[in-house]
Write a protein that holds these residues in place. Structure first.
Motif, mmCIF file in Angstrom:
data_model
loop_
_atom_site.group_PDB
_atom_site.id
_atom_site.type_symbol
_atom_site.label_atom_id
_atom_site.label_comp_id
_atom_site.label_asym_id
_atom_site.label_seq_id
_atom_site.Cartn_x
_atom_site.Cartn_y
_atom_site.Cartn_z
ATOM 1 N N GLN A 1 0.840 -1.184 0.000
ATOM 2 C CA GLN A 1 0.000 0.000 0.000
ATOM 3 C C GLN A 1 0.885 1.247 0.000
ATOM 4 N N VAL A 2 0.293 2.355 -0.436
ATOM 5 C CA VAL A 2 1.031 3.611 -0.495
ATOM 6 C C VAL A 2 1.324 4.104 0.922
ATOM 7 N N GLN A 3 2.581 4.445 1.154
ATOM 8 C CA GLN A 3 2.978 5.038 2.435
ATOM 9 C C GLN A 3 3.863 6.241 2.177
ATOM 10 N N LEU A 4 3.599 7.290 2.938
ATOM 11 C CA LEU A 4 4.417 8.494 2.915
ATOM 12 C C LEU A 4 4.790 8.817 4.350
ATOM 13 N N VAL A 5 6.081 8.920 4.629
ATOM 14 C CA VAL A 5 6.540 9.138 5.996
ATOM 15 C C VAL A 5 7.453 10.356 6.033
ATOM 16 N N GLU A 6 6.964 11.397 6.689
ATOM 17 C CA GLU A 6 7.728 12.632 6.808
ATOM 18 C C GLU A 6 8.672 12.580 8.004
ATOM 19 N N ALA A 7 9.747 13.356 7.911
ATOM 20 C CA ALA A 7 10.703 13.485 9.002
ATOM 21 C C ALA A 7 11.429 14.814 8.871
ATOM 22 N N GLY A 8 12.049 15.244 9.976
ATOM 23 C CA GLY A 8 12.897 16.424 9.919
ATOM 24 C C GLY A 8 12.344 17.661 10.594
ATOM 25 N N GLY A 9 11.133 17.591 11.084
ATOM 26 C CA GLY A 9 10.569 18.748 11.771
ATOM 27 C C GLY A 9 11.231 18.981 13.120
ATOM 28 N N LEU A 100 -2.347 10.351 -6.688
ATOM 29 C CA LEU A 100 -1.982 9.105 -7.355
ATOM 30 C C LEU A 100 -3.230 8.433 -7.894
ATOM 31 N N ASP A 101 -3.337 8.372 -9.227
ATOM 32 C CA ASP A 101 -4.441 7.650 -9.870
ATOM 33 C C ASP A 101 -5.807 8.073 -9.339
ATOM 34 N N GLY A 102 -6.001 9.381 -9.220
ATOM 35 C CA GLY A 102 -7.286 9.909 -8.822
ATOM 36 C C GLY A 102 -7.531 9.986 -7.334
ATOM 37 N N MET A 103 -6.567 9.553 -6.535
ATOM 38 C CA MET A 103 -6.718 9.625 -5.083
ATOM 39 C C MET A 103 -5.574 10.418 -4.490
#
Length: 116
Positions: A1-9, A100-103
């Protein structure tokens, strides 16, 4: 599944710099536009910066133009946001996004606080 993980704040003084990163997985990263949004307390989420799939095109909101730089490393499946000359008004949760692909897919965000 799509995952996005931010860091650096984190907490930074006015005039300082931070570099945010967003690690992506679950899709062919190099084929898609990536975006950074932010949401300050009590305000709507706003688009900060966009980068095209091959990084040929970048766009910025007027509020960050000349201070922030979006970039990507398609070999590492990562998008970055270099933030310089930070101001208290930049205080917000920063989110990574890809349409991504409409979502719309979002990370959980990373908090940036600019304060003396």
């Amino acid at each position: 599944q799509v995952q996005l993980v931010e860091a650096g704040g984190g907490l930074v003084q006015p005039g300082g710099s931070l570099r945010l990163s967003c690690a992506a997985s679950g899709f062919t990263f190099g084929n898609y536009v990536m975006k950074w949004y932010r949401q300050a307390p009590g305000k709507e989420r706003e688009l900060v910066a966009t980068i095209s799939s091959a990084a040929y095109t970048t766009t910025y909101s007027d509020s960050v133009k000349g201070r922030f730089t979006i970039s990507r490393d398609n070999a590492k499946n990562t998008v970055y946001l270099q933030m310089n000359s930070l101001k208290p008004d930049d205080t917000a949760v920063y989110y990574c996004n890809t349409p991504l692909d409409g979502m719309n897919y979002w990370g959980k965000g990373t908090l940036v606080t600019v304060s003396a």
